[in-house]
Write a protein that holds these residues in place. Structure first.
Motif, PDB file in Angstrom:
ATOM      1  N   ASP A   1      -7.065   0.950  -1.370  1.00  0.00           N
ATOM      2  CA  ASP A   1      -6.582   1.612  -0.166  1.00  0.00           C
ATOM      3  C   ASP A   1      -7.568   2.703   0.243  1.00  0.00           C
ATOM      4  O   ASP A   1      -7.875   3.598  -0.553  1.00  0.00           O
TER       5      ASP A   1
ATOM      6  N   ALA B   1      -6.999  -1.780   3.597  1.00  0.00           N
ATOM      7  CA  ALA B   1      -6.851  -2.134   2.185  1.00  0.00           C
ATOM      8  C   ALA B   1      -7.122  -3.612   1.950  1.00  0.00           C
ATOM      9  O   ALA B   1      -6.277  -4.461   2.231  1.00  0.00           O
TER      10      ALA B   1
ATOM     11  N   ARG C   1      -6.174  -3.744  -5.620  1.00  0.00           N
ATOM     12  CA  ARG C   1      -6.058  -3.340  -4.224  1.00  0.00           C
ATOM     13  C   ARG C   1      -6.826  -2.032  -4.043  1.00  0.00           C
ATOM     14  O   ARG C   1      -6.742  -1.141  -4.895  1.00  0.00           O
TER      15      ARG C   1
ATOM     16  N   GLY D   1       0.783  -1.224   0.000  1.00  0.00           N
ATOM     17  CA  GLY D   1       0.000   0.000   0.000  1.00  0.00           C
ATOM     18  C   GLY D   1       0.811   1.267   0.000  1.00  0.00           C
ATOM     19  O   GLY D   1       1.768   1.421  -0.754  1.00  0.00           O
ATOM     20  N   ASN D   2       0.438   2.187   0.880  1.00  0.00           N
ATOM     21  CA  ASN D   2       0.967   3.541   0.911  1.00  0.00           C
ATOM     22  C   ASN D   2       2.491   3.561   0.907  1.00  0.00           C
ATOM     23  O   ASN D   2       3.143   2.959   1.747  1.00  0.00           O
TER      24      ASN D   2
ATOM     25  N   ASN E   1      -5.194   3.261   7.538  1.00  0.00           N
ATOM     26  CA  ASN E   1      -5.173   2.776   6.162  1.00  0.00           C
ATOM     27  C   ASN E   1      -5.704   1.337   6.137  1.00  0.00           C
ATOM     28  O   ASN E   1      -5.088   0.438   6.708  1.00  0.00           O
TER      29      ASN E   1
END
Length: 774
Positions: free
Chosen positions: A485, A463, A483, A213-214, A461
């Motif tokens: 998020d 996801a 994905r 993710g991020n 977050n």
């Protein structure tokens, strides 16, 4: 009587069961033993590790037919089917040395074990032997990875990894899947968050990835920690090394102490390690003291690591890991500012203001549960993790009355993945990986005197994700995934810190940010021929803007009015791998675009975020050759370029558009090595590291350059290392960095284009020591 007969039968049967085992020996092509090879029974947690003579033994509960997989770093995997009856089965395995890393296995790219050259993307595994070889020269992970990974920019030779991008974007750094990067306020100290002595390998996903993710718009670098050795109840390794400069050596002496314990007792396996390093003064080739600000000299480093595994049964396992890393610099020097392009910034004797610079602590821990053969033969892996990070920067007069900045980050999260296999007929094998990631990240930046530079930003977050992996007729490998998020960030109101020029003092109204980012990935590889395995892929990655950096100097008065939209990077890639005889080759062409990028630029003496469409493109490659039995050599390199569409018209060649600065785009880079390995006891390794020219920008009217736009002139350095292991498990080792004592400025010092960062790199340094297995 009948009861006695039954009892006797049970006793005899029990003895027979206990006697069932597989024993054998692992050797290489030269009939030399291969120690520390991993031997596992496919589909279970049962296994062993070969000893220094290559011997192993696996105890079994019942007779049957077992598939045995043998793997060792630097060798191609070997798999055999063995029939075990009511006795001991004996066998042997011969491992063939791999020319490069193509046969390495990665778990990061897809969250499951897969062979690198059957993955439809550019993935590189830096294995334990490579790490140990580089560690002979330098323990700095930024240096090690910059030398091995072609598309990763060279190290800054400092505690900061500013500018060490992967294919022009900032990668997400992980330790066993635990995020180390702090995207809310990127302090550029995530590379040096663990000592390489406690790493099994490093897995690098190049380009954007939707699997994580991020922060993954620039790819992923995952540090995989040591796995316990299970052949014996107790194994130990101790080492001590002396470090310092070979020229102008006064005051440069330092040392490293390293201790490992590992083994297995019953159902429990463990690994424990400790590292203490003390560095002396760092000097350039002419004997000048390298500036202590962001410096590596006169620093104490501590790393404590532990991992404990419990095999509940053949199908279920619990694993616990904890790692502490900390560093602190105590220097008798202060910075003397030079002049960019003329004289270097150096260290001169003086009293340092403020507290010790360095990472006070970086705590990482997880509890992991693994289960096999669930519904539909699914496997489950769930990890609950936490990270606490605190780093202190040097004292600066840029704040009103001076001050010293810090960054803190507390993360908590869960990663859970289920892998379910299924087939269509006999020709299509599929696996679906699905699950969810959750992370809470609280990051803030304050001065040591309590002044708030960036307030506590609280990010949640969540996801969910799904990945499909298909193998069609054993040759076509297809992968696709999605994905989602969902990010929520709470930022309190705060007052900008006043600087020495009396700017600041403005109230910034806080608020809540809510972002949703959908990212996709798909790729295809054809893997029928070892000679030519082509692939093509499209991957997306998502990352937040450095909100803290933006907000602390923002012109807007309200968080809601700031341009804080996240970055979505689209990464396109085509390439191939080739392995024939003892030659392996990897080549990939890549392009990365984003509708809204983020680049740090200087504007009238202040830093701000440049938000504009971006395009990065390039080509990278590597070749490894095992020319004869004892020699290996290789070459790797990259060329890349990047531009920003400042007028946002879709054309990157207008006069208004600009090249991306050196903070993002590395100069052309080439690395070469020659390795001599006549047997498993002797190693000699030499490497040449070359950084080319990159001169894309014109000076300002006063002859100076804007931050990041300084011209980079080429340079090259040579490193040398060697090691020898006796038959009694005594290990002698040594390495020399900058063997020719070249006087040079690293690319970082050149493109930075600021007086206080115009710092020379190390002169000739050595590392020499002795280790013992016991």
């Amino acid at each position: 009587m009948r009861f006695t007969i039954v009892l006797l039968f049970i006793s005899v049967f029990s003895v027979a069961v206990k006697a069932q085992s597989i024993k054998g020996r692992i050797i290489d092509e030269q009939d030399q033993p291969v120690p520390d090879a991993s031997i596992t029974i496919k589909g279970s947690f049962i296994g062993a590790v070969s000893d220094r003579e290559g011997l192993f033994k696996i105890s079994l509960k019942q007779p049957g037919t077992y598939t045995i997989i043998v793997q060792s770093v630097g060798y191609q995997p070997n798999e055999q089917v063995i029939d075990v009856q009511n006795s001991e089965a004996a066998t042997s395995f011969t491992l063939v040395r791999a020319a490069g890393s193509l046969k390495e296995v990665t778990v990061t790219a897809s969250r499951k074990a897969e062979v690198v050259d059957r993955t439809p993307a550019s993935v590189q595994v830096v294995n334990e032997k490579q790490l140990q070889t580089q560690l002979l020269v330098s323990p700095n992970l930024s240096n090690i990875l910059g030398q091995i990974v072609p598309s990763l920019a060279y190290s800054s030779n400092a505690t900061s990894n500013t500018g060490q991008t992967l294919r022009g974007r900032t990668p997400l750094i992980l330790i066993d899947g635990i995020p180390q990067s702090t995207p809310l306020r990127n302090g550029a100290r995530d590379f040096r968050t663990i000592d390489p002595s406690v790493l099994q390998r490093v897995e690098v996903i190049k380009g954007a990835t939707a699997v994580y993710g991020n922060g993954a718009d620039g790819g992923v670098i995952n540090y995989i920690t040591l796995q316990p050795q299970t052949a014996k109840k107790f194994n130990a390794y101790s080492s001590i090394a002396r470090t310092g400069m070979l020229a102008h050596a006064d005051g440069t002496g330092g040392f490293r102490l390293n201790q490992h314990f590992t083994g297995k007792a019953g159902k429990i396996d463990y690994a424990v390690a400790g590292l203490y390093e003390k560095t002396g003064e760092y000097k350039d080739a002419k004997g000048g003291i390298i500036s202590p600000v962001y410096g590596l000299g006169e620093t104490d480093i501590v790393n404590v690591f532990s991992k404990l595994g419990i095999n509940l049964n053949d199908k279920n396992r619990i694993e616990v890991m904890y790692n502490y890393f900390g560093s602190g610099q105590k220097s008798k020097y202060i910075q003397q500012i030079g002049k960019y392009g003329v004289t270097p910034t150096i260290g001169v004797e003086g009293e340092t203001k403020g507290e010790k610079e360095g990472t006070r602590y970086n705590h990482n821990a997880y509890v992991k549960f693994l289960s096999k053969k669930l519904f539909l033969n699914s496997t489950l892996e769930t990890s609950v993790y936490g990270q606490k990070f605190y780093t202190v920067y040097g004292w600066s007069a840029s704040f009103e009355n001076g001050g010293q900045s810090t960054i803190r980050s507390d993360k908590k999260g869960v990663r859970s993945t289920i892998n379910t296999p299924w087939s269509i007929g006999n020709s299509i094998r599929n696996e679906v990986l699905y699950g969810v990631d959750y992370m809470n990240d609280v990051t803030w930046q304050e001065l040591t005197d309590g002044r708030i530079w960036v307030p506590k930003m609280d990010m949640n977050n969540l996801a969910p994700f799904v990945q499909l992996h298909s193998t069609i007729k054993d040759h076509w490998i297809f992968k696709a995934g999605y994905r989602l998020d969902q990010v929520k960030i709470d930022i309190p109101s705060f007052t900008q810190i006043k600087t020495s020029t009396t700017t600041g003092g403005k109230l910034i109204n806080g608020g809540k940010l809510d972002f949703t980012a959908s990212t996709f990935n798909f790729g295809l590889r054809y893997a029928k021929w070892e000679l030519f395995k082509p692939f093509a892929s499209f991957t997306q990655g998502f990352s937040m803007v450095d909100i803290g950096h933006y907000a602390r100097g923002a012109k807007e008065n309200d968080i809601a009015n700031m341009n804080l939209e996240p970055i979505i990077a689209n990464n396109y890639e085509v390439g191939f791998s080739s392995s024939v005889n003892k030659v392996s080759l990897n080549i990939a062409a890549f392009a990365s675009t984003s509708k809204l990028g983020s680049t740090l630029i200087e504007n009238n003496g202040f830093f701000e975020q440049q938000r504009a469409p971006e395009r990065i493109y390039g080509i990278e490659g590597s070749i490894d050759v095992a020319s004869i039995k004892s020699f290996l050599f290789g070459v790797g390199g990259v060329y890349m370029e990047g531009k920003a569409d400042l007028n946002k018209n879709g054309n990157y060649d207008d006069a208004a558009d600009a090249y991306l600065t050196g903070r993002r785009i590395t100069a052309p880079k080439v690395t070469t090595y020659v390795k001599y390995v006549p047997n498993n006891r002797v190693l000699v390794h030499a490497e040449w590291l070359y950084s080319g020219d990159r001169k894309r920008f014109q000076p300002k009217t006063n002859g100076t350059y804007t931050f990041g736009e300084g011209p980079v002139n080429s340079y090259g350095i040579v490193n040398l290392s060697a090691s020898y292991k006796t038959k009694k498990d005594i290990h002698f080792f040594g390495g020399i960095e900058n063997l020719l004592n070249k006087d040079y400025y690293a690319a970082y010092a050149q493109w930075y284009a600021m007086n206080d960062y115009y710092i020379k790199s190390n002169g000739i340094r050595f590392n020499a020591g002795i280790g013992l297995k016991w």
